[in-house]
Scaffold this motif. Structure first.
Motif, PDB file in Angstrom:
ATOM      1  N   ALA A   5       9.637 -24.440  44.934  1.00 20.12           N
ATOM      2  CA  ALA A   5       8.184 -24.561  45.066  1.00 20.12           C
ATOM      3  C   ALA A   5       7.681 -25.889  44.500  1.00 20.12           C
ATOM      4  O   ALA A   5       6.643 -26.407  44.931  1.00 20.12           O
ATOM      5  CB  ALA A   5       7.482 -23.405  44.356  1.00 20.12           C
ATOM      6  N   PHE A   6       8.427 -26.433  43.525  1.00 25.78           N
ATOM      7  CA  PHE A   6       7.985 -27.678  42.885  1.00 25.78           C
ATOM      8  C   PHE A   6       7.872 -28.840  43.867  1.00 25.78           C
ATOM      9  O   PHE A   6       6.868 -29.559  43.875  1.00 25.78           O
ATOM     10  CB  PHE A   6       8.940 -28.024  41.735  1.00 25.78           C
ATOM     11  N   PRO A   7       8.850 -29.084  44.776  1.00 22.79           N
ATOM     12  CA  PRO A   7       8.702 -30.181  45.754  1.00 22.79           C
ATOM     13  C   PRO A   7       7.519 -29.995  46.691  1.00 22.79           C
ATOM     14  O   PRO A   7       6.861 -30.968  47.062  1.00 22.79           O
ATOM     15  CB  PRO A   7      10.025 -30.141  46.518  1.00 22.79           C
ATOM     16  N   LEU A   8       7.236 -28.724  47.056  1.00 22.44           N
ATOM     17  CA  LEU A   8       6.077 -28.484  47.913  1.00 22.44           C
ATOM     18  C   LEU A   8       4.785 -28.868  47.192  1.00 22.44           C
ATOM     19  O   LEU A   8       3.863 -29.430  47.789  1.00 22.44           O
ATOM     20  CB  LEU A   8       6.025 -27.011  48.335  1.00 22.44           C
ATOM     21  N   GLY A   9       4.730 -28.558  45.906  1.00 23.69           N
ATOM     22  CA  GLY A   9       3.547 -28.924  45.127  1.00 23.69           C
ATOM     23  C   GLY A   9       3.361 -30.435  45.053  1.00 23.69           C
ATOM     24  O   GLY A   9       2.242 -30.946  45.133  1.00 23.69           O
ATOM     25  N   GLY A  61      10.459 -16.123  42.286  1.00 23.22           N
ATOM     26  CA  GLY A  61      11.223 -16.729  41.206  1.00 23.22           C
ATOM     27  C   GLY A  61      11.939 -17.995  41.576  1.00 23.22           C
ATOM     28  O   GLY A  61      12.755 -18.495  40.776  1.00 23.22           O
ATOM     29  N   MET A  62      11.668 -18.563  42.738  1.00 26.47           N
ATOM     30  CA  MET A  62      12.334 -19.801  43.175  1.00 26.47           C
ATOM     31  C   MET A  62      11.410 -20.992  42.909  1.00 26.47           C
ATOM     32  O   MET A  62      10.909 -21.645  43.818  1.00 26.47           O
ATOM     33  CB  MET A  62      12.720 -19.698  44.652  1.00 26.47           C
ATOM     34  N   ILE A  63      11.144 -21.213  41.636  1.00 28.58           N
ATOM     35  CA  ILE A  63      10.192 -22.258  41.239  1.00 28.58           C
ATOM     36  C   ILE A  63      10.724 -23.642  41.596  1.00 28.58           C
ATOM     37  O   ILE A  63       9.966 -24.544  41.953  1.00 28.58           O
ATOM     38  CB  ILE A  63       9.906 -22.151  39.728  1.00 28.58           C
ATOM     39  N   ARG A  64      12.062 -23.822  41.494  1.00 32.35           N
ATOM     40  CA  ARG A  64      12.619 -25.152  41.782  1.00 32.35           C
ATOM     41  C   ARG A  64      12.397 -25.564  43.229  1.00 32.35           C
ATOM     42  O   ARG A  64      12.351 -26.745  43.541  1.00 32.35           O
ATOM     43  CB  ARG A  64      14.097 -25.199  41.433  1.00 32.35           C
ATOM     44  N   ILE A 112       0.923 -24.397  50.714  1.00 33.97           N
ATOM     45  CA  ILE A 112       0.411 -23.702  49.527  1.00 33.97           C
ATOM     46  C   ILE A 112       0.838 -22.239  49.546  1.00 33.97           C
ATOM     47  O   ILE A 112       1.285 -21.685  48.526  1.00 33.97           O
ATOM     48  CB  ILE A 112      -1.126 -23.819  49.462  1.00 33.97           C
ATOM     49  N   VAL A 113       0.718 -21.595  50.715  1.00 30.63           N
ATOM     50  CA  VAL A 113       1.145 -20.195  50.829  1.00 30.63           C
ATOM     51  C   VAL A 113       2.644 -20.073  50.568  1.00 30.63           C
ATOM     52  O   VAL A 113       3.106 -19.163  49.851  1.00 30.63           O
ATOM     53  CB  VAL A 113       0.777 -19.641  52.225  1.00 30.63           C
ATOM     54  N   ILE A 170       4.596 -17.976  47.564  1.00 29.19           N
ATOM     55  CA  ILE A 170       5.642 -16.985  47.838  1.00 29.19           C
ATOM     56  C   ILE A 170       6.918 -17.316  47.076  1.00 29.19           C
ATOM     57  O   ILE A 170       7.584 -16.435  46.488  1.00 29.19           O
ATOM     58  CB  ILE A 170       5.914 -16.908  49.352  1.00 29.19           C
ATOM     59  N   LEU A 171       7.270 -18.615  47.049  1.00 30.12           N
ATOM     60  CA  LEU A 171       8.466 -19.013  46.314  1.00 30.12           C
ATOM     61  C   LEU A 171       8.327 -18.746  44.824  1.00 30.12           C
ATOM     62  O   LEU A 171       9.293 -18.315  44.161  1.00 30.12           O
ATOM     63  CB  LEU A 171       8.755 -20.495  46.566  1.00 30.12           C
TER      64      LEU A 171
END
Length: 286
Positions: free
Chosen positions: A38-42, A33-36, A23-24, A28-29
């Motif tokens: 962060a999406f797999p982590l979500g 601005g690195m949403i792409r 989650i942290v 941070i991602l």
């Protein structure tokens, strides 16, 4: 699989720590601005979240995977299992069940009102979950059935006028009836993996339509028994009085006077009211 299987899954604290780190990292991602990325982590966080299992003391969770029994968690704590497992919660704590007052017939056919108090707990989670449908309702129904059977096995009370001379009755043999009830209920609930800790009669009385008649009957029986004791005591006292008078030669009584004395003494001793004495100031013949 037909028996209970106890398992201890992986600790949930380790997975919880990893989720917090993910989650942290996702936050941070996103900030960078690195949403792409962060999406797999979500997605991973959402998929692993249903795998957490919390088991309280004296609790359990039955695990199933697409209808297949995997095992039962009885150790309390936080665990993590396959997120696709379905988890059924079954309490292992002792539970009380106070049945409704049932109208049944005793061994003599007299209608009575009876209820029971049952203390029970689950010992085999597999049987409780899969051998019966809704094990709590199963306990209620089978307990009522056991109480009905028990009431038909014993008379409510002993009555001499009916020739009833039972060693065990519902009213007086509390321990024996409770033991029989506990055994009967245990036999019925064993198939559901349930242990009976205690079973006893909670309420017992004649049905309303015969309650008054039976109360009068019990009162009459008690009065007859009391009178029987009084008469036995009075006869002994009269016999003792006559023996003492005869041995000490206080008075010489013929058969007629002896009968009169016995009659007077029996009236005095057996009467349920105070007797008013009559003093004879004349001779014995007048």
């Amino acid at each position: 699989m037909t028996q209970e299987k106890n398992i201890t899954p992986a600790s949930g604290y380790l997975i919880l720590g990893l989720q917090i780190l993910m989650i942290v990292g996702a936050i941070i991602l996103i900030i960078n601005g690195m949403i792409r990325y962060a999406f797999p982590l979500g997605i991973i966080i959402l998929l692993t979240l249903p795998g957490f299992v919390l088991v309280n003391p004296n609790g359990s969770r039955v695990l199933l995977l697409f209808g297949k029994y995997i095992g039962t968690i009885k150790t309390n704590g936080l665990f993590w299992v396959n997120p696709f497992y379905s988890k059924k919660k079954i309490s292992l704590r002792a539970s009380n069940f106070d049945s409704e007052r049932l109208k049944v017939n005793d061994k003599l056919g007299n209608p009575i009102m009876i209820s029971t108090i049952l203390v029970w707990r689950v010992t085999n989670t597999y049987k409780a979950a899969f051998e019966v449908d809704e094990y709590i309702n199963f306990v209620r129904v089978q307990t009522d059935a056991a109480v009905r059977k028990l009431a038909s096995m014993y008379p409510y009370d002993n009555f001499a006028d009916e020739g009833v001379d039972e060693d065990i009755t519902l009213r007086s043999s509390v321990n024996e009836v409770s033991d029989a009830l506990e055994k009967e209920v245990q036999e019925r609930l064993s198939m559901a993996g349930i242990e009976v800790l205690e079973a006893r009669i909670g309420y017992l009385a004649y049905a309303q339509e015969i309650a008054n008649a039976m109360l009068k009957r019990q009162q009459a029986t008690a009065i007859v028994a009391a009178r029987h004791k009084i008469v036995e005591g009075a006869v002994s006292m009269v016999e003792m009085a006559l023996d003492h008078l005869s041995k000490k030669n206080i008075v010489d009584l013929d058969d007629e006077r002896r009968a009169a004395m016995v009659s007077n003494l029996m009236v005095v001793l057996c009467s349920d009211k105070d007797v008013s004495p009559v003093v004879n100031s004349g001779t014995l013949n007048h």
